[in-house]
Design an enzyme around this catalytic site. Sequence first.
Site, PDB file in Angstrom:
ATOM      1  N   HIS A  37       0.847  -1.203   0.000  1.00 17.18           N
ATOM      2  CA  HIS A  37       0.000   0.000   0.000  1.00 17.18           C
ATOM      3  C   HIS A  37       0.877   1.246   0.000  1.00 17.18           C
ATOM      4  CE1 HIS A  37       1.217  -0.594   4.158  1.00 17.18           C
ATOM      5  NE2 HIS A  37       1.191   0.732   4.221  1.00 17.18           N
ATOM      6  N   HIS A 121       5.635   6.113  -1.008  1.00 18.68           N
ATOM      7  CA  HIS A 121       6.392   4.915  -1.381  1.00 18.68           C
ATOM      8  C   HIS A 121       5.560   3.682  -1.042  1.00 18.68           C
ATOM      9  CE1 HIS A 121       7.143   5.483   2.925  1.00 18.68           C
ATOM     10  NE2 HIS A 121       7.190   4.156   2.964  1.00 18.68           N
TER      11      HIS A 121
HETATM   12  P1  NAP Z   1       2.567  -0.639  11.169  1.00 18.16           P
HETATM   13  O1  NAP Z   1       3.823  -0.387  11.935  1.00 18.16           O
HETATM   14  O2  NAP Z   1       1.279  -0.661  11.913  1.00 18.16           O
HETATM   15  O3  NAP Z   1       2.537   0.461  10.012  1.00 18.16           O
HETATM   16  C1  NAP Z   1       1.443   0.633   9.161  1.00 18.16           C
HETATM   17  C2  NAP Z   1       1.855   1.625   8.097  1.00 18.16           C
HETATM   18  O4  NAP Z   1       2.206   2.865   8.679  1.00 18.16           O
HETATM   19  C3  NAP Z   1       3.074   1.158   7.317  1.00 18.16           C
HETATM   20  O5  NAP Z   1       2.785   1.409   5.980  1.00 18.16           O
HETATM   21  C4  NAP Z   1       4.202   2.001   7.799  1.00 18.16           C
HETATM   22  O6  NAP Z   1       5.207   2.471   6.978  1.00 18.16           O
HETATM   23  C5  NAP Z   1       3.533   3.233   8.334  1.00 18.16           C
HETATM   24  N1  NAP Z   1       4.288   3.636   9.532  1.00 18.16           N
HETATM   25  C6  NAP Z   1       4.536   2.903  10.634  1.00 18.16           C
HETATM   26  N2  NAP Z   1       5.243   3.621  11.526  1.00 18.16           N
HETATM   27  C7  NAP Z   1       5.459   4.832  10.965  1.00 18.16           C
HETATM   28  C8  NAP Z   1       6.127   6.000  11.399  1.00 18.16           C
HETATM   29  N3  NAP Z   1       6.712   6.077  12.585  1.00 18.16           N
HETATM   30  N4  NAP Z   1       6.156   7.068  10.560  1.00 18.16           N
HETATM   31  C9  NAP Z   1       5.567   7.024   9.337  1.00 18.16           C
HETATM   32  N5  NAP Z   1       4.909   5.933   8.890  1.00 18.16           N
HETATM   33  C10 NAP Z   1       4.857   4.847   9.685  1.00 18.16           C
HETATM   34  O7  NAP Z   1       2.621  -2.000  10.409  1.00 18.16           O
HETATM   35  P2  NAP Z   1       3.832  -2.577   9.570  1.00 18.16           P
HETATM   36  O8  NAP Z   1       4.372  -1.512   8.690  1.00 18.16           O
HETATM   37  O9  NAP Z   1       3.342  -3.786   8.915  1.00 18.16           O
HETATM   38  O10 NAP Z   1       4.919  -2.923  10.656  1.00 18.16           O
HETATM   39  C11 NAP Z   1       6.181  -2.273  10.571  1.00 18.16           C
HETATM   40  C12 NAP Z   1       7.073  -2.783  11.650  1.00 18.16           C
HETATM   41  O11 NAP Z   1       6.511  -2.432  12.902  1.00 18.16           O
HETATM   42  C13 NAP Z   1       7.214  -4.252  11.583  1.00 18.16           C
HETATM   43  O12 NAP Z   1       8.541  -4.587  11.783  1.00 18.16           O
HETATM   44  C14 NAP Z   1       6.321  -4.732  12.712  1.00 18.16           C
HETATM   45  O13 NAP Z   1       6.817  -5.924  13.264  1.00 18.16           O
HETATM   46  C15 NAP Z   1       6.414  -3.580  13.690  1.00 18.16           C
HETATM   47  N6  NAP Z   1       5.229  -3.413  14.534  1.00 18.16           N
HETATM   48  C16 NAP Z   1       3.975  -3.634  14.028  1.00 18.16           C
HETATM   49  C17 NAP Z   1       2.883  -3.519  14.866  1.00 18.16           C
HETATM   50  C18 NAP Z   1       1.496  -3.788  14.352  1.00 18.16           C
HETATM   51  O14 NAP Z   1       0.574  -3.869  15.158  1.00 18.16           O
HETATM   52  N7  NAP Z   1       1.292  -3.904  13.044  1.00 18.16           N
HETATM   53  C19 NAP Z   1       3.071  -3.135  16.186  1.00 18.16           C
HETATM   54  C20 NAP Z   1       4.360  -2.876  16.655  1.00 18.16           C
HETATM   55  C21 NAP Z   1       5.435  -3.018  15.806  1.00 18.16           C
HETATM   56  P3  NAP Z   1       5.498   2.309   5.451  1.00 18.16           P
HETATM   57  O15 NAP Z   1       4.423   2.988   4.688  1.00 18.16           O
HETATM   58  O16 NAP Z   1       6.814   2.947   5.268  1.00 18.16           O
HETATM   59  O17 NAP Z   1       5.527   0.843   5.213  1.00 18.16           O
END
Ligand code: NAP
Length: 194
Positions: A37, A121
């Site tokens: 996305h 991106h």
């Molecule tokens: P996500 O962290 O929930 O992010 C969802 C979207 O938001 C992604 O597209 C991501 O970046 C963007 N995003 C996340 N943090 C951001 C920030 N600080 N500033 C700007 N944009 C941000 O889910 P995810 O991208 O699948 O997970 C990314 C990492 O976080 C993984 O390594 C995961 O293990 C970890 N994480 C995930 C969760 C969760 O509940 N999903 C919780 C804690 C940690 P992009 O558009 O650049 O991809």
Amino acid sequence: MRLFVALALPDQIRWQLRLVCGGLAGASRWVPPENLHITLRFLGEVDGRDAHYVDAALAGIRAPRFSLRLKGVDAFTSGQRVKAVYAGVEKQPALQHLHDKVESAVVRAGLPPDGQKYTPHVTLTRPKDAPLKKLQHYLAEHSLFKTEPFEVTHFTLYSSEMGGEQSVYTALRSYALSVPAGVIEAAAERGDAL
Ligand code: NAP
């Protein structure tokens, strides 16, 4: 709940992206096609009341549909570390315009401003340990990557939860973008449905 606002990608674009998801040493886990996305705004942890305000503010956005094309691959790095490898988005002022409207809506809903420059991106992988030299090779190999243009007709509020291997995104609500008046008139003249 953890929330973000994003553009979903059409199936054929996600399938095209699969062609560049692989072949980088140190990157064993790639974003699955259903999760690819373009983020417009990451909201982070938001309680139910704020989520309601954000939803109402997003629903009030009026912005036109536009066409986008993905082009090239690049990476966000920090020193010697590769943080993320992504497909680029060809410059499109209407996307920046929509981003700015989403940002204003989110702040109007009471959340703090983002303050970062917007770099649209599609994240492909967040490598655990990709050497920069291998990255250069991967980027050179896919430098000509380009998709067909595709129409962006709506944007979506997603929740994000940790899954087993990957995050699980759930589309909570989509918000339609408007059809520009000139397009409606031209379609009416041709007798086309929009
Ligand atoms: P996500 O962290 O929930 O992010 C969802 C979207 O938001 C992604 O597209 C991501 O970046 C963007 N995003 C996340 N943090 C951001 C920030 N600080 N500033 C700007 N944009 C941000 O889910 P995810 O991208 O699948 O997970 C990314 C990492 O976080 C993984 O390594 C995961 O293990 C970890 N994480 C995930 C969760 C969760 O509940 N999903 C919780 C804690 C940690 P992009 O558009 O650049 O991809």
